[in-house]
Write an enzyme that holds these catalytic residues in place. Structure first.
Site, PDB file in Angstrom:
ATOM      1  N   LYS A  88       0.843  -1.201   0.000  1.00  0.00           N
ATOM      2  CA  LYS A  88       0.000   0.000   0.000  1.00  0.00           C
ATOM      3  C   LYS A  88       0.875   1.246   0.000  1.00  0.00           C
ATOM      4  O   LYS A  88       0.604   2.225  -0.693  1.00  0.00           O
ATOM      5  CB  LYS A  88      -0.943  -0.007   1.214  1.00  0.00           C
ATOM      6  CG  LYS A  88      -2.059  -1.031   1.071  1.00  0.00           C
ATOM      7  CD  LYS A  88      -2.832  -1.251   2.367  1.00  0.00           C
ATOM      8  CE  LYS A  88      -3.821  -2.401   2.176  1.00  0.00           C
ATOM      9  NZ  LYS A  88      -4.541  -2.763   3.395  1.00  0.00           N
ATOM     10  N   GLN A  96      -4.442  -1.169   9.692  1.00  0.00           N
ATOM     11  CA  GLN A  96      -4.375  -2.497   9.083  1.00  0.00           C
ATOM     12  C   GLN A  96      -5.001  -3.532  10.025  1.00  0.00           C
ATOM     13  O   GLN A  96      -4.625  -3.635  11.185  1.00  0.00           O
ATOM     14  CB  GLN A  96      -2.907  -2.858   8.771  1.00  0.00           C
ATOM     15  CG  GLN A  96      -2.736  -4.184   8.065  1.00  0.00           C
ATOM     16  CD  GLN A  96      -3.339  -4.217   6.662  1.00  0.00           C
ATOM     17  OE1 GLN A  96      -3.249  -3.246   5.921  1.00  0.00           O
ATOM     18  NE2 GLN A  96      -3.964  -5.314   6.306  1.00  0.00           N
ATOM     19  N   ASP A 109     -10.642   3.329   4.054  1.00  0.00           N
ATOM     20  CA  ASP A 109     -11.017   1.909   3.987  1.00  0.00           C
ATOM     21  C   ASP A 109     -12.540   1.764   3.965  1.00  0.00           C
ATOM     22  O   ASP A 109     -13.060   0.665   3.765  1.00  0.00           O
ATOM     23  CB  ASP A 109     -10.460   1.166   5.213  1.00  0.00           C
ATOM     24  CG  ASP A 109      -9.361   0.191   4.835  1.00  0.00           C
ATOM     25  OD1 ASP A 109      -9.183  -0.053   3.632  1.00  0.00           O
ATOM     26  OD2 ASP A 109      -8.700  -0.323   5.763  1.00  0.00           O
TER      27      ASP A 109
END
Ligand code: NAP
Length: 285
Positions: A54, A98, A121
């Site tokens: 990422k 994460q 997200d």
């Protein structure tokens, strides 16, 4: 008939190139480059790889990558304090915690602390709620990637029978909302669904997000259906999806492979979300 294989790698590269150009225009217009903050708690090897990829993608799109790594035994208060600090930092456009996090930390509770305008997200209750109401939202990356692949493949969704196998917050539920927003008639199947094969056979568009290797076989697919395989399962032979690719390919009109289908789309849509977050934040300043 052998299905058209939908090339997620090629589509993801187009999305990433589009975002890179958007960032260039954004910066040329006098705006700061969007910044994506990644927060990794602990040393799970798979999570380390995901975060590294990422960050690399972020830099390739000419965005700033701001990384925070916390020890596996970090307490929840410390994670919460970091998220609040990133919420308040004008240089941070997007925040990605994460998942999964170590057991002493409640991932849902920490995710809910992220400013919804920085929630790249798309997992905060605010963005999930906006999506379910059909309003402007930052949408979870993998589900957005599924929709982008359907768009690129020219799949007609209006009035189509869509079946989504899986009802997770991360994938199944948002995919259902997105398909509904495109006027598909959507059925959600899950582990308690009676006669899964029969339900799947109704689908013009079948999305599998289950986590069971090759669960969906050719017998469960209507001839000419479009099959999107979100699953990533590590088995002895390597990575396989939730769909029996070789069997289903002979029956479907189009299908995504694993790897090389939905997988590469997730990072591409994360970059697109970070650019979108920059615009949303600029609009309210
Ligand atoms: P999850 O949270 O474990 O959810 C799995 C869903 O599948 C649940 O709703 C579960 O039903 C359902 N299910 C389990 N066994 C089933 C069965 N035998 N028949 C019918 N439904 C069944 O998983 P997830 O996070 O949604 O991920 C799903 C898959 O996608 C995994 O392989 C994951 O690795 C992959 N994934 C890929 C990406 C990507 O970038 N491509 C991103 C995220 C996830 P219940 O609700 O009844 O338990």
């Amino acid at each position: 008939m052998s299905a058209k294989v939908i090339d997620g790698k090629a589509v993801s590269e187009r999305v990433r190139e589009g975002v890179r150009q958007e960032v260039d225009h954004w910066v040329a217009a006098g705006n700061p480059a969007p910044g994506l903050a990644t927060v990794l708690v602990g040393d799970d090897p798979a999570s380390e790889v995901y975060v590294r990829n990422k960050r690399k993608a972020c830099e390739a799109a000419r965005m700033r990558s701001i990384h925070h790594e916390l020890a596996a035994d970090t307490g929840q208060d410390e994670v919460a304090a970091l998220i609040e600090k990133l919420n308040a930092d004008a240089e941070v456009t997007g925040i990605l915690l994460q998942l999964p996090v170590p057991p002493q930390i409640d991932g849902d509770e920490m995710t809910a602390l992220i400013d919804p305008l920085k929630d790249v997200d798309g997992l905060t209750p605010i963005n999930a709620g906006l999506l379910s109401q059909g309003r402007e939202a930052l949408v979870a990356c993998t589900p957005s990637g599924v929709m982008e692949l359907l768009r690129e493949a020219g799949v007609e969704l209006k009035g189509a029978e869509a079946v989504v196998v899986g009802r997770s917050k991360l994938v199944g539920k948002p995919v259902v909302q997105l398909l509904l927003a495109e006027d598909a008639t959507v059925t959600t199947a899950h582990s308690r669904t009676r006669d899964l094969a029969e339900v799947c056979r109704r689908a013009d568009v079948l999305v599998a997000a289950v986590g069971v290797p090759r669960l969906v076989n050719a017998d469960m697919v209507k001839p000419g259906a479009v099959v999107i395989d979100v699953g990533i399962n590590r088995v002895e032979e390597g990575l396989v999806g939730d769909v029996d690719f070789h069997g289903v390919k002979e029956k479907a009109a189009a299908i995504t492979p694993v790897p090389g289908g939905v997988g590469p789309m997730t990072i591409a849509m994360l970059l697109a979300n970070t650019m979108k977050a920059a615009r949303l934040q600029a609009a309210i300043r």
